[in-house]
Scaffold this active site. Sequence first.
Site, mmCIF file in Angstrom:
data_model
loop_
_atom_site.group_PDB
_atom_site.id
_atom_site.type_symbol
_atom_site.label_atom_id
_atom_site.label_comp_id
_atom_site.label_asym_id
_atom_site.label_seq_id
_atom_site.Cartn_x
_atom_site.Cartn_y
_atom_site.Cartn_z
ATOM 1 N N HIS A 76 -6.089 2.472 1.598
ATOM 2 C CA HIS A 76 -5.312 3.645 1.972
ATOM 3 C C HIS A 76 -5.846 4.349 3.216
ATOM 4 C CE1 HIS A 76 -3.418 2.977 -1.757
ATOM 5 N NE2 HIS A 76 -4.221 3.679 -2.524
ATOM 6 N N ASP B 218 0.883 -1.165 0.000
ATOM 7 C CA ASP B 218 0.000 0.000 0.000
ATOM 8 C C ASP B 218 0.920 1.214 0.000
ATOM 9 O OD1 ASP B 218 -1.654 2.144 0.495
ATOM 10 O OD2 ASP B 218 -2.897 1.113 1.954
ATOM 11 N N HIS B 219 1.035 1.876 -1.152
ATOM 12 C CA HIS B 219 2.071 2.910 -1.283
ATOM 13 C C HIS B 219 1.857 4.073 -0.321
ATOM 14 C CE1 HIS B 219 -0.985 4.781 -3.927
ATOM 15 N NE2 HIS B 219 -0.384 5.914 -3.636
#
Length: 505
Positions: free
Chosen positions: A248, A185-186
């Site tokens: 996110h 999950d960037h």
Amino acid sequence: MKSTSQPQPTVFIIFGGTGDLAWRKLAPALYNLYLDGWMPDHFSIIGTGRTKLSDEEFREKLLEGINLFSRSGKAKKEQWETFSKNIYYQVSDLNDSKTYQELGSRIESYETAWNEKADLIYYLAVSPNFFPIIADNIAKKCPEAGLDRTRIVIEKPFGHDLESAKALNKQLQGIFDEKQIYRIDHYLGKETVQNIMAFRFANALLEPIWNRNYIDHVQISVTEQLGVEDRGGYYDGAGAMRDMVQNHILQLLCLIAMEPPINLDADEIRNRRVDVLKSMRRFDADAIRFSAVRGQYGHGWIEGKEVPGYRDEPEVNPESNTETFAAVKFFVDNWRWQDVPFYLRTGKHLSQSASVISIQFKNIPHSIFPPEAAENWQQNRLVFSIQPEMSIRMQMQAKRPGLDMTLNPVDLVFDYSGTYHGKPPEAYETLLLDTMLGDQTLFMRSDQVEAAWDLIMPILHAWESKKSLSFPNYPAGSWGPENAEALIAQDGFHWFTLPLNGKHG
């Protein structure tokens, strides 16, 4: 989040090497790690794809992406030539076992040349329907490197709902150990996001007030000016809840709400994040009506340019029931946060692109100042700005210069650009380095993924079972549907927005 050590010799295989993710994010990130001295002395990057390319053609494609998107600017000739000698390409059919046999032979040849074993990282930058196929073939056809040296990186979406996420976890865990699976999950790799833990747990002044006794409410907004662009086919089957909230935004909430870990061990930190998700209040049918708002953008104007409505976008059903905006009020039912509302919102084609966490503190118990002195009074607020600026601001009250006693909001600011020189690492640089080092702190564990899905499934079921008769219900370029304002206004609050001039008020 390990502090410092260089990775072991590494073979980095990118399934989907000719895709947009590899071009925009992975190649620039790996190149910047190389420039900063974080890549091991021996490494190879193998891109796979269906397109027929030579090694040199593939290198040129990646160079184009690096020149466009690298934080370090265009690649210098000598540095690129040295780096690119480690890049290779393999035409691949992901359903064909020969693809994986060839990869296995390549890996063995590199290890022979280096005279040492390599860590093997398989990055799945492909459609989720290929995840089980690739994982199964890696286990059967590629070299066995053992638990400590083989890692598989999974891009989102991780499942389409709770049942598919459970099925995918079961498939992967039947092949790999959980310690080998890196669900990326960037957002968790962004500098400001990582600094949430530093601010919370490295400063004694925050912990005593980080609870229901002092915090009024929390807002997390991830808003985008962009529409769905060329992702209509994917997005129409996903929507804002699946695309942003389930992963996110809920992860940001976990970092704000988690209990202090006893150390920085990856599983210890992930345990605390899972605790938050398990503590969150579940929704029944009645609660959803008052706690969740959906929206879909119609045509409008973005920065002076007319843009189409969602149902007019390419590959989108002209009668689509998919939400492009979602706002939800959550509660974390534990001693620290009981009855403190957490307001989350996200949407496409909104007025501004920004990712902001706003923590508003309760008002002072008694004011000694006359009304005329405090006409600009605002409650204390701590703001983590993730983008477009990277900063952390504490909003306080102070006396305005002059002979009279007039109070004015002021900001105590930690600003990355003003404090540090140079550009900070991109999120993918942090996450790729952690993958090479074997550090899973910033990656999602299977129980965390499933807990997040379990939380939002009642909302998804309710929205999908009943077609919205009001869509589209907000024009592109606005702040979303009116009901989203009502969601927070009914509790006496308003949505916090990041002023374009960078000053919070």
